[in-house]
Design a protein around this motif. Sequence first.
Motif, PDB file in Angstrom:
ATOM      1  N   ASP A 241       0.836  -1.207   0.000  1.00  0.00           N
ATOM      2  CA  ASP A 241       0.000   0.000   0.000  1.00  0.00           C
ATOM      3  C   ASP A 241       0.867   1.251   0.000  1.00  0.00           C
ATOM      4  N   PRO A 242       0.742   2.103  -1.021  1.00  0.00           N
ATOM      5  CA  PRO A 242       1.537   3.332  -1.062  1.00  0.00           C
ATOM      6  C   PRO A 242       1.019   4.423  -0.127  1.00  0.00           C
ATOM      7  N   THR A 243      -0.228   4.325   0.329  1.00  0.00           N
ATOM      8  CA  THR A 243      -0.743   5.351   1.236  1.00  0.00           C
ATOM      9  C   THR A 243      -0.208   5.123   2.644  1.00  0.00           C
ATOM     10  N   THR A 244      -0.187   6.186   3.424  1.00  0.00           N
ATOM     11  CA  THR A 244       0.363   6.118   4.779  1.00  0.00           C
ATOM     12  C   THR A 244      -0.636   6.655   5.806  1.00  0.00           C
ATOM     13  N   LEU A 245      -0.331   6.403   7.057  1.00  0.00           N
ATOM     14  CA  LEU A 245      -1.138   6.974   8.136  1.00  0.00           C
ATOM     15  C   LEU A 245      -1.155   8.497   8.051  1.00  0.00           C
ATOM     16  N   ASP A 246      -0.015   9.066   7.709  1.00  0.00           N
ATOM     17  CA  ASP A 246       0.037  10.526   7.573  1.00  0.00           C
ATOM     18  C   ASP A 246      -0.888  11.010   6.457  1.00  0.00           C
ATOM     19  N   ASP A 247      -0.997  10.223   5.366  1.00  0.00           N
ATOM     20  CA  ASP A 247      -1.931  10.572   4.296  1.00  0.00           C
ATOM     21  C   ASP A 247      -3.369  10.556   4.812  1.00  0.00           C
ATOM     22  N   ALA A 248      -3.688   9.559   5.608  1.00  0.00           N
ATOM     23  CA  ALA A 248      -5.040   9.457   6.160  1.00  0.00           C
ATOM     24  C   ALA A 248      -5.341  10.647   7.061  1.00  0.00           C
ATOM     25  N   ARG A 249      -4.384  11.007   7.876  1.00  0.00           N
ATOM     26  CA  ARG A 249      -4.578  12.158   8.770  1.00  0.00           C
ATOM     27  C   ARG A 249      -4.723  13.445   7.976  1.00  0.00           C
TER      28      ARG A 249
END
Length: 467
Positions: A241-249
């Motif tokens: 998965d290229p998305t990160t927790l920081d992206d979600a935030r």
Amino acid sequence: MIKIRNPEQILSHGDAASRKLVLEIADLTLARLDSYRRIKSIGRMEGSLLHIGTRSWDLLKKRNVYLFGAGKACNHMAMAVDEILGDYLTEGLAIVKVAEETDAFRKTKVFVGGHPLPNEEGYRASKMMIDLVQKSGPEDLFIVVISGGSSALMSCPIEGISLQDEIDATDVLLKSGAGIYEINAVRRHISAMNGGMLAKRIQDVGAELIGFGISDAVGSPATGNIGTPYAAYKSTPIGPDPTTLDDARATIINRDLGERLPRSIVDYLMNAGPEGETPKSFPHNTYFLLNTLPDSCIYAKQICDEIGIPALIVSSFLEGESRDAGTFFASMAREIQTYGNPIKPPCVLLSSGEVTTLISDNSVIRGHGGPGQEMAASFAIAAAKAPGACLLSVDTEGTDGTTKVAGGITDSSSFQSASNKGISLFRALREHSCFEALDAIGDVVFTGNTGTNLCDLNIVYVPGIDG
């Protein structure tokens, strides 16, 4: 027609010549994209040997062979694998958006999940998949077929977040104006299946994974030889998965969703530590990429070349508000007819991508629709000044937004046709009821399940002013 099921209705009014050409291009393009056809072109059994493109597996060396699937093109993908494996398949579980009467499986159970909003049946099927994985080991093989829509269909939130929380969050995210990358950043980090978590579970028990995927991500490169394993495969339940927790935030903050998303989700994402991050690599898995988003425009242009009409790929990165895109393409048609820029008429304009519809207040909704139908409605308004111009906008998997039609088709006469029946396309756009408006004038496109899932395909025909 191979894929489009209501051509008679569409061709019974309006500019029949323009509509016929656009329908022919769309129908042939969808046929070439069908994942059943793509998988069968590279997969076969020879005795106990499973051949997929350049790779082979001896299934006599496997204790169990399982088939998992999820996505809007899963029907055709899973049927192809189920048929190829025959008696070597131990068990299959597939989560589809729409079950078709023509679907035929031997050893695969089919579940109708929820899309765009998750549902209980998709959740139940996901739990069954997790249970099968947990009972498996190094001698087992999982073949997983995934296409767009799996994030909703394969819904299984992590502990502490309920299915209803995920449903509510999905509804908010889809109406927030956020792009798909932003939306997925949130959904993947609250899922026990998505964002590579299914692959991680298979990896943890030591089993082998073969994945077939269709990438509907804007920005993916066009496919090459689909029989060669694809090393750069990513995202979905079976890839890194290229998305990160920081992206979600960032999605929560940038889209001002802190008070709109369920509290359980906001609290978890804002406070999750490194253990909440999704996996970023699976070096031992084997992936085959069947189609990517640019392919639809490439195939459509090839078909135009075969027909003998000039075609221009405007963009395979189209995003933004759907109604704005419709107005833009009508403006291009007028420019082409008046000045011959950027291409002389008669010609075809092609685009793909993922336009969205911003709905900040559910109380304004008075009907049903989707981005494709909204694009077609807005095109009709502006194209009234572009004689003979015709636009078809469909979601390539066969369902647009909250409807069971693939999208809409309008031409320069559609606005007047609607007005003659007392239908305001302006009001339909304001009230997000474009399905009701276009259906009333015979301008919806019905395909059923197409076997692919490459987001939007938009085809515009622009004749010369004199025909």
